[in-house]
Design a protein around this motif. Structure first.
Motif, mmCIF file in Angstrom:
data_model
loop_
_atom_site.group_PDB
_atom_site.id
_atom_site.type_symbol
_atom_site.label_atom_id
_atom_site.label_comp_id
_atom_site.label_asym_id
_atom_site.label_seq_id
_atom_site.Cartn_x
_atom_site.Cartn_y
_atom_site.Cartn_z
ATOM 1 N N TRP A 34 0.801 -1.331 -0.143
ATOM 2 C CA TRP A 34 -0.377 -0.163 -0.026
ATOM 3 C C TRP A 34 0.226 0.735 -0.235
ATOM 4 C CZ3 TRP A 34 -0.261 -4.003 3.858
ATOM 5 C CH2 TRP A 34 -0.034 -3.549 5.036
ATOM 6 N N SER A 35 2.617 1.436 -0.021
ATOM 7 C CA SER A 35 2.882 2.493 -0.044
ATOM 8 C C SER A 35 3.103 3.053 -1.248
ATOM 9 C CB SER A 35 4.175 1.983 0.252
ATOM 10 O OG SER A 35 4.666 1.087 -0.832
ATOM 11 N N ALA A 36 2.920 2.724 -3.126
ATOM 12 C CA ALA A 36 3.327 3.897 -3.783
ATOM 13 C C ALA A 36 1.688 3.615 -4.304
ATOM 14 C CB ALA A 36 4.844 3.547 -4.603
ATOM 15 N N ALA A 37 1.208 3.101 -4.402
ATOM 16 C CA ALA A 37 -0.097 2.610 -5.594
ATOM 17 C C ALA A 37 -0.080 3.748 -6.032
ATOM 18 C CB ALA A 37 -0.550 1.947 -4.723
ATOM 19 N N ALA A 38 -0.467 5.053 -5.737
ATOM 20 C CA ALA A 38 -1.486 5.567 -6.145
ATOM 21 C C ALA A 38 -0.365 6.997 -7.054
ATOM 22 C CB ALA A 38 -2.606 7.059 -5.250
ATOM 23 N N LEU A 39 0.493 6.666 -6.827
ATOM 24 C CA LEU A 39 1.389 7.951 -7.578
ATOM 25 C C LEU A 39 1.730 7.222 -8.854
ATOM 26 C CD1 LEU A 39 4.046 8.160 -4.304
ATOM 27 C CD2 LEU A 39 2.565 10.091 -5.490
ATOM 28 N N VAL A 40 2.025 6.087 -8.592
ATOM 29 C CA VAL A 40 2.591 5.477 -10.423
ATOM 30 C C VAL A 40 1.477 5.960 -11.261
ATOM 31 C CG1 VAL A 40 4.214 4.000 -9.388
ATOM 32 C CG2 VAL A 40 1.737 2.908 -9.621
ATOM 33 N N LEU A 41 -0.097 5.905 -10.955
ATOM 34 C CA LEU A 41 -0.878 5.341 -11.045
ATOM 35 C C LEU A 41 -1.201 7.386 -12.482
ATOM 36 C CD1 LEU A 41 -3.521 4.437 -9.390
ATOM 37 C CD2 LEU A 41 -2.743 3.252 -11.123
ATOM 38 N N ILE A 192 -7.148 3.491 0.214
ATOM 39 C CA ILE A 192 -7.826 2.807 0.106
ATOM 40 C C ILE A 192 -9.385 2.872 -0.417
ATOM 41 C CG2 ILE A 192 -9.219 1.075 1.141
ATOM 42 C CD1 ILE A 192 -6.496 0.375 0.080
ATOM 43 N N ASP A 193 -9.935 3.904 0.025
ATOM 44 C CA ASP A 193 -10.707 4.414 0.192
ATOM 45 C C ASP A 193 -11.367 5.427 -1.592
ATOM 46 O OD1 ASP A 193 -12.132 3.853 2.536
ATOM 47 O OD2 ASP A 193 -12.250 5.831 3.358
ATOM 48 N N GLU A 194 -9.789 6.200 -1.408
ATOM 49 C CA GLU A 194 -10.259 6.205 -3.432
ATOM 50 C C GLU A 194 -9.890 5.173 -4.627
ATOM 51 O OE1 GLU A 194 -11.041 9.409 -4.331
ATOM 52 O OE2 GLU A 194 -10.157 10.550 -2.725
ATOM 53 N N LEU A 195 -9.689 4.139 -3.836
ATOM 54 C CA LEU A 195 -9.041 2.862 -4.753
ATOM 55 C C LEU A 195 -10.755 2.073 -5.025
ATOM 56 C CD1 LEU A 195 -5.851 1.509 -3.633
ATOM 57 C CD2 LEU A 195 -6.127 2.033 -5.843
ATOM 58 N N GLY A 196 -11.352 2.812 -4.077
ATOM 59 C CA GLY A 196 -12.975 2.299 -4.227
ATOM 60 C C GLY A 196 -13.092 1.014 -3.277
ATOM 61 N N LYS A 270 -10.052 13.101 -12.697
ATOM 62 C CA LYS A 270 -10.155 13.208 -12.008
ATOM 63 C C LYS A 270 -10.555 12.164 -11.019
ATOM 64 C CE LYS A 270 -13.592 15.149 -8.311
ATOM 65 N NZ LYS A 270 -13.391 14.750 -7.527
ATOM 66 N N ARG A 271 -10.662 11.102 -10.802
ATOM 67 C CA ARG A 271 -9.837 9.798 -10.793
ATOM 68 C C ARG A 271 -8.066 9.948 -10.611
ATOM 69 N NH1 ARG A 271 -11.178 5.724 -7.545
ATOM 70 N NH2 ARG A 271 -10.581 3.395 -8.516
ATOM 71 N N LEU A 272 -7.826 10.202 -11.462
ATOM 72 C CA LEU A 272 -6.528 9.542 -11.180
ATOM 73 C C LEU A 272 -6.069 10.762 -10.042
ATOM 74 C CD1 LEU A 272 -3.280 8.695 -13.045
ATOM 75 C CD2 LEU A 272 -4.505 10.240 -14.813
ATOM 76 N N LEU A 273 -6.486 12.362 -10.513
ATOM 77 C CA LEU A 273 -5.813 12.920 -9.753
ATOM 78 C C LEU A 273 -5.836 12.965 -7.872
ATOM 79 C CD1 LEU A 273 -4.263 16.032 -9.040
ATOM 80 C CD2 LEU A 273 -6.895 16.503 -9.481
ATOM 81 N N ASP A 274 -7.089 12.313 -7.828
ATOM 82 C CA ASP A 274 -7.744 12.144 -6.315
ATOM 83 C C ASP A 274 -6.747 10.507 -5.759
ATOM 84 O OD1 ASP A 274 -9.896 13.884 -6.454
ATOM 85 O OD2 ASP A 274 -11.153 12.899 -7.044
ATOM 86 N N LEU A 275 -6.770 9.971 -6.850
ATOM 87 C CA LEU A 275 -5.009 8.837 -6.736
ATOM 88 C C LEU A 275 -4.517 9.403 -6.475
ATOM 89 C CD1 LEU A 275 -7.389 5.611 -8.202
ATOM 90 C CD2 LEU A 275 -6.632 5.936 -5.663
ATOM 91 N N ALA A 276 -3.402 10.216 -6.851
ATOM 92 C CA ALA A 276 -2.600 10.354 -7.339
ATOM 93 C C ALA A 276 -1.900 11.233 -5.425
ATOM 94 C CB ALA A 276 -1.609 11.229 -8.698
ATOM 95 N N ASP A 277 -3.358 11.647 -5.681
ATOM 96 C CA ASP A 277 -3.195 13.128 -4.849
ATOM 97 C C ASP A 277 -3.009 11.983 -3.202
ATOM 98 O OD1 ASP A 277 -3.230 15.076 -3.449
ATOM 99 O OD2 ASP A 277 -4.740 15.877 -2.433
ATOM 100 N N ALA A 278 -4.300 11.147 -3.166
ATOM 101 C CA ALA A 278 -3.847 10.737 -2.370
ATOM 102 C C ALA A 278 -2.663 10.070 -1.573
ATOM 103 C CB ALA A 278 -5.332 9.405 -2.079
#
Length: 369
Positions: A34-41, A192-196, A270-278
């Motif tokens: 759960w560390s770098a997941a959203a960032l690489v998106l 996790i919430d941003e991932l759904g 928008k989803r991409l930005l939310d995930l990257a931000d989180a």
């Protein structure tokens, strides 16, 4: 085993530019979950506001400068080693999970070894209650911190911060860490919430008053709060020790990797930005991963890995005969594990035969779909 230490549960330096394989694009594996997941998106999106938002959230730790040259040899064999840990700090937004007992400690620590070719990975969890020989360290303010005998592993972070945690792992393993990534409670929950959510299956009920998690047997999509509860659960699984919690964490990581692979955000800015931000708010990386460009290069080197490609074990340990609340390394087995990773080989099953860490009753409590 009854734990008398802080009841928190966490989740999580590149030594130069060696070990960077060609980028493979597309899919994502997160260095031990759960560390770098959203960032690489953020990769390939072309969204300037995403880039600047993520860059502004990142604040790296200069492990190389803090440790200097007194480190294991830099082996250029195409593999990569990452220390992923989470602290149990209850400061700031994490205060709802309890009160600090002094400084923060690293409740979860994993050495992620990505094998040559980046098609397979081995992950070794280090129990926080392991009694070790902690080396002399220098903390983030440049203050010398003396070493200690029979010190709990998670005190390395408590007394000396990230650099001391890395130095301790390197002293234990003889392996130089290429990267460091740390995650906090609140950031993990929000990601996790941003991932759904993350889908898991429980084979037995989990009801833990300490982690505030109650799940009947069956399939569940856990939100951030429930996911945090799962990776902190200890009292109601196995023998109630940290070893059982590690088994739950490893099962959750497998499910999380599968979830991230199929998240599909590239057509939704928008989803991409939310995930990257989180994601960028969830982690503190080493200083060579503290920009979007550096994280993209790192993530693309891991893009071909899926959950089925990751072998997860616990460092071989046994209960300490002098203190049943603690564990000590099984010297022969631990040496086999570290030797295998140092040589970029799979961890042999024989290394785990005498270990308490991979035989607990919690191993089958949670599975991914």
């Amino acid at each position: 085993m009854t734990d008398t230490s802080s009841d928190g549960g966490g989740i999580l330096p590149l030594s130069g530019r060696r070990r960077r394989p060609p980028a493979t694009g597309g899919r994502l594996w997160t260095a031990a979950a759960w560390s770098a997941a959203a960032l690489v998106l953020v990769g390939g999106s072309g969204l300037g506001h995403v880039y600047f938002t993520v860059n502004g959230n990142l604040d790296g730790v200069d492990i190389n400068q803090a440790l200097g040259t007194d480190r294991p040899k830099n082996i250029d064999n195409g593999s990569m080693d990452i220390l992923v840990l989470g602290s149990d700090s209850r400061s700031g937004a994490n205060a709802e999970y309890g009160t600090d007992e002094g400084a923060a400690r690293s409740d979860t620590a994993m050495v992620v070894h990505v094998h040559q070719g980046h098609k397979k990975a081995s992950v070794v969890s280090i129990p926080r209650d392991t009694l070790i020989e902690r080396p002399d360290c220098t903390d983030g303010k440049g203050t010398a911190v003396p070493g200690a005998s029979r010190a709990m592993f998670n005190t390395a972070y408590e007394v000396g911060g990230p650099a001391c945690a890395v130095k301790t792992v390197e002293a234990m393993s003889g392996i130089r860490m290429d990267h460091y990534i740390e995650v906090d409670f609140t950031g993990f929950k929000n990601l996790i919430d941003e991932l759904g959510g993350v889908e898991i299956t429980t084979t037995r009920p989990i009801d833990d008053s300490k982690s505030h998690l109650s799940l009947p047997p069956g399939t569940h999509t856990l939100d951030g709060e429930e996911s945090l509860g799962l990776v902190r659960t200890r009292k109601s699984v196995g023998d109630g020790s940290d070893l059982g919690r590690i088994q739950l964490q490893q099962a959750f990581i497998k499910a999380f990797i599968d979830q991230v692979k199929d998240v599909g955000v590239f057509g939704n800015p928008k989803r991409l930005l939310d995930l990257a931000d989180a994601g960028s708010k969830a982690i503190t990386p080493d200083s060579e991963l503290d920009s979007v460009n550096e994280l993209l290069g790192f993530a693309r080197g891991l893009s071909s890995l899926g959950a089925e490609d990751v072998h997860m074990v616990t460092m071989p340990v046994r209960y300490d005969p002098l203190d049943p609340n603690r564990v000590v390394p099984v010297e022969t087995g631990a040496a086999q594990v570290w030797r295998a990773l140092k040589g970029d080989r799979p961890i042999p099953a024989a290394a785990l035969e005498d270990s308490a860490g991979d035989k607990g009753e919690a191993a089958g409590v949670v599975s991914s779909q």
